[in-house]
Write a protein that holds these residues in place. Structure first.
Motif, PDB file in Angstrom:
ATOM      1  N   PHE A 155    -112.815  -4.186  49.380  1.00 40.21           N
ATOM      2  CA  PHE A 155    -113.943  -4.724  48.631  1.00 40.21           C
ATOM      3  C   PHE A 155    -113.922  -4.289  47.163  1.00 40.21           C
ATOM      4  N   GLY A 156    -113.187  -3.236  46.882  1.00 43.46           N
ATOM      5  CA  GLY A 156    -113.067  -2.799  45.500  1.00 43.46           C
ATOM      6  C   GLY A 156    -111.978  -3.518  44.729  1.00 43.46           C
ATOM      7  N   HIS A 157    -111.077  -4.201  45.450  1.00 43.37           N
ATOM      8  CA  HIS A 157    -109.961  -4.900  44.805  1.00 43.37           C
ATOM      9  C   HIS A 157    -109.826  -6.286  45.435  1.00 43.37           C
ATOM     10  N   SER A 158    -110.713  -7.170  45.063  1.00 43.90           N
ATOM     11  CA  SER A 158    -110.723  -8.503  45.660  1.00 43.90           C
ATOM     12  C   SER A 158    -110.525  -9.575  44.599  1.00 43.90           C
ATOM     13  N   THR A 159    -110.321 -10.791  45.053  1.00 43.90           N
ATOM     14  CA  THR A 159    -110.218 -11.906  44.120  1.00 43.90           C
ATOM     15  C   THR A 159    -111.548 -12.169  43.432  1.00 43.90           C
ATOM     16  N   GLU A 160    -112.618 -11.580  43.960  1.00 37.76           N
ATOM     17  CA  GLU A 160    -113.947 -11.673  43.349  1.00 37.76           C
ATOM     18  C   GLU A 160    -114.230 -10.469  42.452  1.00 37.76           C
ATOM     19  N   GLY A 161    -113.240  -9.613  42.294  1.00 37.58           N
ATOM     20  CA  GLY A 161    -113.433  -8.381  41.538  1.00 37.58           C
ATOM     21  C   GLY A 161    -113.891  -7.251  42.448  1.00 37.58           C
ATOM     22  N   ASP A 162    -114.464  -6.234  41.862  1.00 31.78           N
ATOM     23  CA  ASP A 162    -115.004  -5.097  42.618  1.00 31.78           C
ATOM     24  C   ASP A 162    -116.409  -5.467  43.094  1.00 31.78           C
ATOM     25  N   ILE A 163    -116.575  -5.670  44.392  1.00 37.01           N
ATOM     26  CA  ILE A 163    -117.886  -6.073  44.916  1.00 37.01           C
ATOM     27  C   ILE A 163    -118.489  -4.997  45.818  1.00 37.01           C
ATOM     28  N   LEU A 164    -118.027  -3.761  45.672  1.00 30.24           N
ATOM     29  CA  LEU A 164    -118.567  -2.676  46.475  1.00 30.24           C
ATOM     30  C   LEU A 164    -120.069  -2.504  46.278  1.00 30.24           C
ATOM     31  N   GLU A 165    -120.559  -2.873  45.101  1.00 37.26           N
ATOM     32  CA  GLU A 165    -121.974  -2.708  44.815  1.00 37.26           C
ATOM     33  C   GLU A 165    -122.851  -3.576  45.714  1.00 37.26           C
ATOM     34  N   LEU A 166    -122.264  -4.571  46.372  1.00 36.37           N
ATOM     35  CA  LEU A 166    -123.045  -5.453  47.235  1.00 36.37           C
ATOM     36  C   LEU A 166    -123.359  -4.830  48.586  1.00 36.37           C
ATOM     37  N   PHE A 167    -122.746  -3.695  48.895  1.00 36.77           N
ATOM     38  CA  PHE A 167    -122.899  -3.108  50.219  1.00 36.77           C
ATOM     39  C   PHE A 167    -123.579  -1.743  50.149  1.00 36.77           C
ATOM     40  N   ASP A 168    -124.468  -1.544  51.098  1.00 36.66           N
ATOM     41  CA  ASP A 168    -125.257  -0.317  51.111  1.00 36.66           C
ATOM     42  C   ASP A 168    -124.601   0.804  51.900  1.00 36.66           C
ATOM     43  N   GLY A 169    -123.557   0.502  52.626  1.00 35.42           N
ATOM     44  CA  GLY A 169    -122.879   1.532  53.383  1.00 35.42           C
ATOM     45  C   GLY A 169    -121.767   0.951  54.231  1.00 35.42           C
ATOM     46  N   HIS A 170    -120.933   1.833  54.762  1.00 40.06           N
ATOM     47  CA  HIS A 170    -119.766   1.430  55.539  1.00 40.06           C
ATOM     48  C   HIS A 170    -119.676   2.278  56.805  1.00 40.06           C
ATOM     49  N   PHE A 171    -119.308   1.644  57.900  1.00 37.62           N
ATOM     50  CA  PHE A 171    -119.105   2.340  59.163  1.00 37.62           C
ATOM     51  C   PHE A 171    -117.783   1.900  59.769  1.00 37.62           C
ATOM     52  N   ASP A 172    -117.105   2.845  60.430  1.00 33.97           N
ATOM     53  CA  ASP A 172    -115.909   2.505  61.190  1.00 33.97           C
ATOM     54  C   ASP A 172    -116.044   3.099  62.588  1.00 33.97           C
ATOM     55  N   THR A 173    -114.964   3.179  63.323  1.00 34.51           N
ATOM     56  CA  THR A 173    -115.065   3.617  64.715  1.00 34.51           C
ATOM     57  C   THR A 173    -115.337   5.114  64.861  1.00 34.51           C
ATOM     58  N   LYS A 174    -115.443   5.830  63.758  1.00 37.19           N
ATOM     59  CA  LYS A 174    -115.877   7.229  63.869  1.00 37.19           C
ATOM     60  C   LYS A 174    -117.298   7.302  64.405  1.00 37.19           C
ATOM     61  N   ILE A 175    -118.092   6.271  64.174  1.00 40.28           N
ATOM     62  CA  ILE A 175    -119.464   6.255  64.680  1.00 40.28           C
ATOM     63  C   ILE A 175    -119.497   5.800  66.129  1.00 40.28           C
TER      64      ILE A 175
END
Length: 252
Positions: A155-175
């Motif tokens: 999400f930080g390196h996309s064809t839309e640019g850096d869009i990390l600001e659009l997301f409030d958090g991230h989860f993976d299988t650690k949860i």
């Protein structure tokens, strides 16, 4: 109100990109990466982890050992690098998710994205919809089998640019795994809302079922290339083919 938009076939940069681009990139470039970065501390840590994993795997059929570099010179170094390459490809052929393998993959992807060699691409309806949800006061989270580090790279390196600001958090299988209902309860606790205040988007009905068991709202996203749905699944779940079809209430 919090809305979770986690699945990669909606964001092809997570699952589709992993299978079609990210994983093949590792196989095609791991030898060059090792040769270029071999003297770096991070690379040596990665190789050390892979070597220890190889020792643990020595009893497995087809396991590839990774010897230590001796004082024999460059030829010996190239043999060791080839052993690492063979070990990585062996693990990937079995779809293993060892910490050692995931760490090397993550570092290789980071280098590729940072250098501009790869960019994530999304379905055209995704980013406008997420922006609209955010403007309406909703929170958007990613929950993926891909690591949080990989998510942020994409999400930080996309064809839309850096869009990390659009997301409030991230989860993976650690949860927790995505087919376990408890994972969704843990996510709700983590973001501070009740499970019935979350909308979960996925293309995997096993995940949809687990989320429903946790009292999470679910919509199944139908995209080109996704697995087909049974007649019962088509009847049971709310289906969408575009994020633009979601008419979500504004957050109070």
């Amino acid at each position: 109100m919090s809305w979770s938009t986690p699945r990669s076939s909606e964001f092809p940069s997570l699952e589709v990109l992993q299978q079609d681009i990210l994983f093949p990139y590792i196989k095609e470039n791991v030898k060059e990466y090792l040769q270029t970065h071999w003297e770096e501390e991070e690379c040596q840590e990665d190789v050390g982890l892979l070597r220890r994993q190889a020792e643990e795997d020595s009893h497995l059929e087809g396991a590839v050992p990774i010897p230590a570099v001796s004082d024999n010179g460059a030829a010996d170094l190239q043999q060791v690098i080839q052993a690492v390459v063979d070990n990585v490809c062996w693990q990937m052929s079995l779809d293993r998710k060892t910490t050692a393998l995931k760490q090397l993959q993550g570092h290789m992807w980071r280098a590729a994205f940072t250098a501009g060699r790869m960019k994530a691409e999304f379905f055209e309806d995704v980013v406008p919809a997420v922006r609209k949800w955010r403007e309406a006061g909703m929170k958007v989270y990613i929950y993926s089998s891909g690591s949080v580090e990989a998510q942020k790279l994409l999400f930080g390196h996309s064809t839309e640019g850096d869009i990390l600001e659009l997301f409030d958090g991230h989860f993976d299988t650690k949860i927790g795994h995505k087919v376990e209902s408890e994972s969704y309860r843990k996510i709700a606790d983590s973001i501070g809302c009740s499970t019935n205040n979350i909308l979960f988007l996925t293309d995997v009905t096993l995940e949809a079922s687990a989320a429903e068991e946790a009292d999470v709202h679910v919509a199944v996203v139908v995209r080109p290339g996704n697995a087909g749905l049974t007649d019962d699944e088509k009847t049971h779940y709310s289906l969408i083919t575009s994020f633009g079809e979601l008419d979500l209430p504004a957050s109070p």
